[in-house]
Structure formats: C-alpha cells, structure tokens
Motif scaffolding. Sequence first.
Motif, PDB file in Angstrom:
ATOM      1  N   ALA B 322       0.838  -1.062   0.014  1.00  0.00           N
ATOM      2  CA  ALA B 322       0.020   0.093  -0.119  1.00  0.00           C
ATOM      3  C   ALA B 322       0.901   1.077   0.125  1.00  0.00           C
ATOM      4  O   ALA B 322       0.436   2.272  -0.757  1.00  0.00           O
ATOM      5  N   ALA B 323       1.761   1.195   0.676  1.00  0.00           N
ATOM      6  CA  ALA B 323       2.687   2.425   0.984  1.00  0.00           C
ATOM      7  C   ALA B 323       3.466   2.772  -0.638  1.00  0.00           C
ATOM      8  O   ALA B 323       3.477   3.969  -1.131  1.00  0.00           O
ATOM      9  N   THR B 324       3.818   1.656  -1.098  1.00  0.00           N
ATOM     10  CA  THR B 324       4.483   1.759  -2.510  1.00  0.00           C
ATOM     11  C   THR B 324       3.413   2.281  -3.415  1.00  0.00           C
ATOM     12  O   THR B 324       3.918   3.119  -4.249  1.00  0.00           O
ATOM     13  N   ARG B 325       2.315   1.764  -3.498  1.00  0.00           N
ATOM     14  CA  ARG B 325       1.154   2.397  -4.046  1.00  0.00           C
ATOM     15  C   ARG B 325       1.077   3.834  -3.953  1.00  0.00           C
ATOM     16  O   ARG B 325       0.898   4.738  -4.972  1.00  0.00           O
ATOM     17  N   SER B 326       0.781   4.279  -2.741  1.00  0.00           N
ATOM     18  CA  SER B 326       0.455   5.618  -2.390  1.00  0.00           C
ATOM     19  C   SER B 326       1.523   6.554  -2.810  1.00  0.00           C
ATOM     20  O   SER B 326       1.430   7.592  -3.384  1.00  0.00           O
ATOM     21  N   TRP B 327       2.852   6.143  -2.797  1.00  0.00           N
ATOM     22  CA  TRP B 327       3.966   6.909  -3.189  1.00  0.00           C
ATOM     23  C   TRP B 327       4.096   7.012  -4.596  1.00  0.00           C
ATOM     24  O   TRP B 327       4.335   8.113  -4.938  1.00  0.00           O
ATOM     25  N   ARG B 328       4.106   6.044  -5.217  1.00  0.00           N
ATOM     26  CA  ARG B 328       3.897   5.985  -6.588  1.00  0.00           C
ATOM     27  C   ARG B 328       2.643   7.007  -7.167  1.00  0.00           C
ATOM     28  O   ARG B 328       2.881   7.574  -8.272  1.00  0.00           O
TER      29      ARG B 328
END
Lengths: 339, 339, 339, 339
Positions: B322-328
């Motif tokens: 989820a963090a990876t997606r939020s950042w991207r």
Amino acid sequence: MTDVAGKTIDVAVFGAGRIGKIHASNLARQPGVRLKYVVDVNRDAAAALAAQYGAQVADIDGAMGDASVGATVICSSTDTHADLILQSAAQKKHVFCEKPVDLTLERARACADAVAKAGIVCMIGFQRRFDPTFAALKARIDAGEIGTPEMLVVTSRDPGAPPVEYIKHSGGIFKDMLIHDFDIFRWILDDEADTLHATGSCLSDPAIADAGDIDCTAVTIRTKRGRLCQINTSRRAAYGYDQRFELLGSEGMLQAGNVRPTEVTAYSKTAVSSDVPEHFFLERYRAAYALEIAHFFEAVTQGKPVRTTVADGLKALELAEAATRSWREGRAVKLNEAL
Amino acid sequence: MTDVAGKTIDVAVFGAGRIGKIHASNLARQPGVRLKYVVDVNRDAAAALAAQYGAQVADIDGAMGDASVGATVICSSTDTHADLILQSAAQKKHVFCEKPVDLTLERARACADAVAKAGIVCMIGFQRRFDPTFAALKARIDAGEIGTPEMLVVTSRDPGAPPVEYIKHSGGIFKDMLIHDFDIFRWILDDEADTLHATGSCLSDPAIADAGDIDCTAVTIRTKRGRLCQINTSRRAAYGYDQRFELLGSEGMLQAGNVRPTEVTAYSKTAVSSDVPEHFFLERYRAAYALEIAHFFEAVTQGKPVRTTVADGLKALELAEAATRSWREGRAVKLNEAL
Amino acid sequence: MTDVAGKTIDVAVFGAGRIGKIHASNLARQPGVRLKYVVDVNRDAAAALAAQYGAQVADIDGAMGDASVGATVICSSTDTHADLILQSAAQKKHVFCEKPVDLTLERARACADAVAKAGIVCMIGFQRRFDPTFAALKARIDAGEIGTPEMLVVTSRDPGAPPVEYIKHSGGIFKDMLIHDFDIFRWILDDEADTLHATGSCLSDPAIADAGDIDCTAVTIRTKRGRLCQINTSRRAAYGYDQRFELLGSEGMLQAGNVRPTEVTAYSKTAVSSDVPEHFFLERYRAAYALEIAHFFEAVTQGKPVRTTVADGLKALELAEAATRSWREGRAVKLNEAL
Amino acid sequence: MTDVAGKTIDVAVFGAGRIGKIHASNLARQPGVRLKYVVDVNRDAAAALAAQYGAQVADIDGAMGDASVGATVICSSTDTHADLILQSAAQKKHVFCEKPVDLTLERARACADAVAKAGIVCMIGFQRRFDPTFAALKARIDAGEIGTPEMLVVTSRDPGAPPVEYIKHSGGIFKDMLIHDFDIFRWILDDEADTLHATGSCLSDPAIADAGDIDCTAVTIRTKRGRLCQINTSRRAAYGYDQRFELLGSEGMLQAGNVRPTEVTAYSKTAVSSDVPEHFFLERYRAAYALEIAHFFEAVTQGKPVRTTVADGLKALELAEAATRSWREGRAVKLNEAL
C-alpha cells in the motif's frame, strides 16, 4: 527615560489578556519604549494593566488617532487582528501582531498589501523562532553543522484542549495550533511546501468532534526541493507541553528538546526521574517572548528587517488552509492549488 | 545434550551469510536443539559455518528430505523464502523465516495457506519485537501505564544505504526496510491500518533514484480506531543506526531509545557528549536475535504460539504494498483497496 | 574442540557458588579451554555445575594432583584463596583468583612471592577493569582526551548489605567492598597513594556496628603526584547497584555511568523516568566477567601479561588495610607507614 | 512606585562591580524598593551604575548617614564587609552582605553580635540556596522523598582560576570558594560538622602554590549524627562551571545537575552531544540572585526570617577555617577545637 536613537517610542497595546500582559511586561523593559495606551473591551483589565506600567486606558480610535503612538502591539482576539493591522498601516504605525494574521487568506493578503504600501514594519508573533534552543539549533544548521537538511520531525502537543467555545471560533486546529509548526517547518528547512497531506482524529473529547474539529493530527509535507517534514500534534499530553523537533541532515542530526523547570534527578526504588517539561507556552516560551519584543523594537528603531514578517504569517496560513483541505477531503494537496 | 521434552530437534539452516551466522550461533546455545545442516549456494560459506558447530553441509533436497530434521531456519536471499517455506510445510517441518515472506502478496498468501494446512509453526523474523527495550515498552502499554494509545511516531534510519545492486532486487524501500516498521506499528498500536499515505525522496545517492527507488520516506497511517502513526525513515544517518519510537497515550507517553555501546560521558571545552548508537542491526539487535530464536524453539517444543506469525508477515507486506502504491500515485490509499 | 595453540587447557574450578557458575559458563565458551573439574565442599553444588558442562567432581587434592590441569579458577570463600594460590603455584598451574588474595597482607605477600617464583600467570578478578564502559573510559584517558588526570570521584554503592554473618568474616567493608574501588583508583589515575583518610558510619543496620563494621564510608586519597581521589561507598542504595566514577583532567572530564536494563523513558503527569540501574554485580558486570575470563585464557595461551596481577591484588589490599587503620584511628595515614 | 507595606525602602548599594550590578538590577525590579545610593571607590563605576537606575553617587558616610536609607546591600571587596555591616548595624539599617562576612572568625563574630544587638535583618549572600534546582531538591528532602539523609557528595568547580593577585588576598580557597559548599553542606544535611578532613593540591598553575594556596581540594566531613559529606573542588574545569551535588538517603537519592544554555542535542559521526554547563556563576545563578534579593526585601518588609543569616555565614567560615587547618596540618580536625 531615553532611547538609543534619541527619541522614545510610544506604544499602544491592544488586548490586556494573558499574552497582552506578557508583552506589556517585556516592552516596559526596553530602553526607549513607553507603554502609552492599553486598549481592551474589558475596561477593567485594560485599567489594571495600564496602571501597572503608568499607561492610560484608551479605545481603538483614541489610540490609533494619537499621532505620537509609533507602534501598536496587537494581542486582542484573532478576529480583530486584520482590522487593527489595516488601521495601523493607515496611520503609519509599526505593528507587532500575534498570530494568525487572520483566519481567511483573503483578509490576510489585504493586510500584507497594506503593510507593503505603508512601508511599516509588521512583525507576526511566531515567538518560537526566538526560543534560545530553537534559535541556537537554527544557527547551527545555517553554519553547516549537519550538512544539507533532509528530514524534519516536529512534535507539538498541548497539555490540554481549550474550552470547546474557543475551539468553535479558532478556525480549527490547523490554523489555531499548527500554524506555529508550519512556521517552524518553513524556517528550519528554509524551503517551501510542494505537497501536503494531513489527517487527524478526535480522541480526547467528543465535543471537539461535534464542533467540527479534531484534537490530534499527522501532517506530512514534501518540499519543492524534495525534503520531508512530519508534524505530529495533539491537544492533550498528560505530561505537559511538548515542543520538540529534530532535523536529519546529510552529515548528522540536531534535536531541540523540552525545557525543564529544574535539573533535579530522583532515584527511587523503581525509577530514575526528572521534571516534566515546563507546563505550557507562557512558561516554555518566557525567554522567547522577551526576545521577540526586543527584536521588534530593535528592528523599528534601527531599521533592521524583522525575523517573522507578515509574509511569513501568510505562508503559514496557506499551509494551515491546505492542511484543513487535505484532512477534509482525505487526499494529499498540491500547494499551488488555488487556496 | 538433552532437550526439555526428552528429544533433540535437528535443524537445517538455509543461508550462511551475516544473519545465518547469528542464528546458528544462537540456536547452538539452545538446550535440546542441534544444528544438523547448513545449506548455502556458497559451499565454502556453508562448510565454514557447519564446521563451527559440528554440522554438515547439505543441499536443499538433502536437508528437506531428511525426516529427522524437525525445523528449518531460513536466512537465504528473499527470493528463496517462499519456496523454502512451502517445502518445509510439505515436509511438516517447523519454520523460522527471515522477513519478508516474499516480495509478492500472492506468493506470501500461498505460504500462509500452506503453513495453515500443514499445522506447522511458522515464525517470521521480526526480531524487533524481542528487543528488550521494545518488549518492555510493549508490556507497559499492555499494563495500561499510559492509558489508551493514541499516536505512534517511529524513527527508523540506517547508517548507510546498501549497494545499488541490492536495492534493485530488494522490492523497494517499503518492502525491504519499512516492513519492520509496519510490523512495529501493528504490534504497538494493536490495531490495523485504515488509510495510509506515503511519500519520499531520493536525497543521498542519485543511483538509487535511477534504480527506481527512494532513500527516505514519510508514512502516515490512520487506524480503524482512528489512531495515528507516523514513520520517518532514511537509508542514511551519519551517526549510525537510529531505532526509536514513542507512543502517546491518553495518560502519558512511552519512548524507546537507542542503545549505546558504553555509558561514557565526555565533557570537553565545547560539548558534553556520549556514544553514538550501536552501529547497525547486528549490534543493536544482538539480544533480540538471541531471544527470538529461543522463543521459536520454546514455541516448537512446548506447543506455544509464536509472537510473530506468517499472518504478521503478510499484514506487514500488505502495508508495504500500500505504501509503494501511495508513493507512486501520490495519494492516500485505503487498505481495503484490492492490493 | 580445538584450541588456538593446538592444545586444550584443562581447568579446575574451585567454588560452585554464584560467581563460580558465572566463570564456569564463560570459560565453557572459550575455544581451547575445557572445564575438567569442579571442586566444592558442597558436593551437590559441585555435581550440578560439573554436569552442566560435562566436567567431573573432584576434591582439592584430586584436582591439584592432576598434572593435565593447566589452570585453576578460584571462586571459593576468601579464607581459601591463599592456600589454593600457593598449591597452584606449587603445581605450576596458572591461576585466576577472585579478589581478595587474602585478608592479611602477610599471606597475600606470600602468594605474590610464590607466583613470582613459579613463573605462572596469576590474575586477580578485578572484573571492573573489563567493564566496557570503564575500559573505554580508560582508553580515552590514555589517548590524552582530557589531558593530565587530576581528580577522581568514585561512587560505589550496593543495593543492600549482605547478612551480618557474612560481614563478620568479610574483613570489614574496606577489604570486602572498597577493594574494588581501590583497584579502580590505581588503574584510572595510574598513580600510587601517598596519604589516605577514611571515615565512615553505620547508618542502615545497628547489627553491622555490633559486628564491628560500618556500612558507609568516605575515603580520600592523595597520590604521590598530588592527584586527588574521593570514594564514597554505601552498603545500601534503595535504587540498586550504583557504580560510577568521574575523572577531571586538565582538559576536560570523563564520566562512567550506570547501565540500565532498557532504554524506555516514561512521561507521566509528574515525572519523566527511566529504568533504575542494573540490580547488582552479576547483572552490571555480566559483560566484564566474560571479558576477564577470555583475557585470562588469552594471556595464558599466548603468553601475554594480564591486566590485573597479584601485585595489583596486593596493592589494593594495602589500601584497604590503610583505610581500616585510618578509620579506626581517626587520622590520615601515610602509605609508607609499616602496614 | 508604592510598596506593599505602604512605604518605599531606600537602599544603598556598596560596590559597583560585577555582583553589585546584578543586585542593583534585581532590586530595581522589587516593588517598594528604590536604589538611592551607589558607593564605590571607583567613582566612575558608581556613577554609571547610579545613572542606570536613577540613583545618586555617595561616599560611605553620606550613605550611612542618611536616615532615610533603610537597607544596605554590600557587594564591595571582602575586607570592607565587616566594617560596613557594623556601620549598618549602628545605623539600624538592614543588611544584605555578600559572602564571606569576613576572613577572620573574630571580626565575623563581632558582626554577628552587632547584628543581634541592633535587631536588624542581616542576610548573607549564599545565593545557591535560592537556585531553583537546589531549592526544589531541598524541598523534596524535607518532604521525606528519600527518607533519612545519609551521604552528600558536592562537586564544585570553577571554569578557571582568578588572577593570582586576587588569590593572595582571598583568604585561600577554603574561605573564598568552598565557603559556598560548606553552606550547602549545612543546609542540605541539616546537621553540623563533627570532624573534618581536607587535603588538596596545586595542579593548574604553580603561581597559586607560590601564593601559598592550592587549586583543588578534597574535603570530608562527618556530622554529629554520623552523616557523611564529600566535597571535591577545582579552580579549573575546562568545560565550564560545574555545580552539582547528590544526596543519598535511606529511601533513594536526589541529584542536582548543571544548567545548560539550550536544549540542543547534536548527533555527529562520532558523538551525541549537548551544551556545556552555563559558563560561570553570573549565568548559572542568574535566577538565584534575583530570588535572593526578592527574599531579602520580602523578609525586611514583612518581618519574616531570612534563609541565610549571619550565623550561617559564621558557621561556614568556621568550616573554612577548620579545613584550612586540616589541610595545613595534614590531619583530621574536630570542629570543637578552638578555632
């Protein structure tokens, strides 16, 4: 009483409350500064404060209309700030005004314009920049001690929430409380926000939620240069007023800690303990309040720039506005969105 | 050598690198536990480690095929974790596996399923939960010392970035580095994420950006119960390994600080100074590694539950995803979005 | 099991009590060292300890008579130390002996002579010199960090007094407890006492006074080079084991602080608190005990000098004797008075 | 300007040096107190200080002869203290006098007698008793927090020695510097000395030895109730002014630490560091000086007892005299020896 430049500045203080008293006490110690008027809707409060420093009670028109008054110190309620700044500008009186400039960007911008046109000094009361610990840390960053600033973490917690009635008219936690932290962010990182994300909760008192506000927040800012800032805030810390921040740089880290009333350490059977931090802002920022007023009058009398301008007040308000929007809409916002 | 329950558990260790050596050394001290095999693609490394503890070198099939091996300890590279867990489950061998379970949620879920079906113990190496400071803090929260948890701030910084080649296959900073912090978040707040916002930058080395990754992050999580968590992370802290967190509760606050090599304080003309924190994870979590291995074998031999299950591994991975997606995507994400 | 020099040293441990167990556990981890015998008047204690490390129970003659035993580790009661050292010397066995060498200077000197004649290694268990904090501080003094040493202040307090029966046979507080502090004094200041003044009181338990002893002391030493040392000692510190010292030098100061079990800090309504120090010597000096035994066997196998010799044991005893005399006679004493 | 009791006290300050300026500045803030005269052999210094507070320059006779002067504040050189106290007593003026009363017991006793006969308030400037940290610690002892006091350790170090010319007329380190520590001892332990042992050395500057003095001392006091006190003092601490003490009690310990200018902590590659202590007494005891002067005028106007009487000054001097004798004669002394 004589002043450095050969003339005494007469000052009118607006607001005889808690913070008005602090400023009056501090300006009374400035050489070349005389408290001439105290203005407050509460005439008794005004009279008591005036008496303490040999000043007179006046109403707004009386104080603003006296051409001998060279500077105003605005400590009245937030909704009066903009009007008093505009009137001061119209009268070419220098202004020291407590934060925030106003709760609306529109009126705050009008103040900034008026100040610029009038050519007066207008300093906003972000006293934290004058705190000895914070100021020393800033000087050490500027001296390059930790290389390039990269990440700022701000902890900002009050010992308890104000009355809900106050909260209802405060503009919300971001404008009322975090506005100081937003100013710290800009000052310490020496950079401007590019994107901002804010979230929060109401955990201490449902009445705050009923008033449409929250009591704890988590804000993240990414700056134009890619630096990061996280701010965590709460209206209630059981152990008192918690005012810390730390800055990670490419070469090290600097932390600003809390101030303790005494340096007693106690060893009991179960713990080694020291004092909780100074209770609240009047105690924690006692030195900062004295230093900011001295700075203001020094700037006024010596024609130096002030450390916290009306432009700083505007920028902090923009961040508070953006944070409010981010929290309400559940999304990260760009700072160049029309606010 | 005898074990508590009357029989000795033979163990196969996969991976003879840095962390494999730590675990081998710690399990050699457990009563009733015998290191039987060391498996590593680098046969020399395997042989050296095996010799130190009177074990044998084997390949994967040899170790997995030996019915006398009761438990596997997986310290090999991340891409091998899932296969080795699945094989261990197929052979009904208990598993201790370093984090992460896998870089993909799909395969990690397959592992969780296989573990459940096999009825084996599967512990994931979130060693921080065994750190004496962190564990004491957790026990004090659970004892109610600070009332209801409200806000968690996690600081997690490495002394320096790994080689870019490593970073390219690491799954990115959120899966490689913050996965520990996500586990701390769930453990300490005893709550699950509702929304998550992550941002970050690459400030230390442009090669990391070229590899599609970042080196510092700022994550905010709001839990289902409205609690807040902020995590700040950097691949580089000039002063060493920085592993702190603090939890604000309704009745107080608890902080977990760094560990210093010595308690020497030096007073010079310019500063009062103490040691920088323990240099990196092998030093900082020395005690934690010993305690987690002891905990694993205690759980296996006494049929007790483990503190860090494969389900915990899965949850931490979901947060990293989820963090990876939020950042991207530059937006806050809901955790119930399909991941 | 192989040793560095190609042969294994067989060891006999005398005394299976608290400290005997510590040393047995630590020497079992030394490569090239084998615990062969455990000797204790309490045969059950000896058997239990021997069983744990695959050793045998023996009596004194059995252990001393076995030519394959290369070293003795003496952890039995103080009154046995001198005899066991003398027998070890007669058998050319290297000796590690707990402090003190003996309660009388005469017998201690006989031990020193016998050791010198036999040409064996004889190390006295002043484990504090191996404490990581103390050793790091010493290295920093030696590196010149604080210039010339000038004044040492030693704080040395136990969590509670031992049983009065123990005290009666302990030789008194100066020989039993301060002997460690006297050794620290010599080691840290790298100087010898010229004059010494000691006073004290019995404040915690009248039974200690009835036994002819005191429970708290204040000692001052002036060295041959004019440096000063103050030692304050108490049998009882409510908050646990307090082991600190600080050294003022011409260029700065170094302090050695206590060690805490965890790095948890708690903020309550009334205090900011951390852990009390490690409870007593077994916890506080855990690392030191391991390091001193490793040092002993390294010295024995590699022919290196030991850090704490029988001469150090003798010097510390002379200071204890002088302190006892000073306290009893209420006067400062010269160290070259016949003791 | 009005005072609490309805009349303003006119004050004469003797001595316009460093400490005179501090006291003048503090007494100017007292309601009901007016600085009327400044007296100094250096007329320019007197004039400058007088001008700052609207006072007049006078000579001794002028100030003493003015019946309207209700109190004298004596900050002139030590050899003038006794005369000015005696004259104040003769004129029935209340006296605040810097320590020491005099360098001789005989004259100090004469002052005490004169004060008693005149019935005036005479407060000696042991400002440390007013330091917020020290005063809080004392209050906590008195509240029983650590049970019965047992052992006091006082650390008292200056950042550097005064000029040798000063030292020659100072009465020696015990009367000049330790007199404060002797007062702390009596105040904190609430007990009187039975025996005292002092030793010392000259380690920083041979010129101090040539002047017949020493620059570091180690003093031990045993009280009438058997409590112990150790004082270590140095004229030179490279890291600044070091003013700490700690009190071990039957139930715990209380420590008074140094005060730092800021709460900045810096993490570099090699150390975690904070500020050195406040540089010297003017900074360290800034708050204490303000509080002691407020206390004096409160006592005078409200008829309350003062915390630090001329009797306290006498007792501290007796201890300084005993310490000087102990050091010179190399022996412990009884306090009831004729001094």
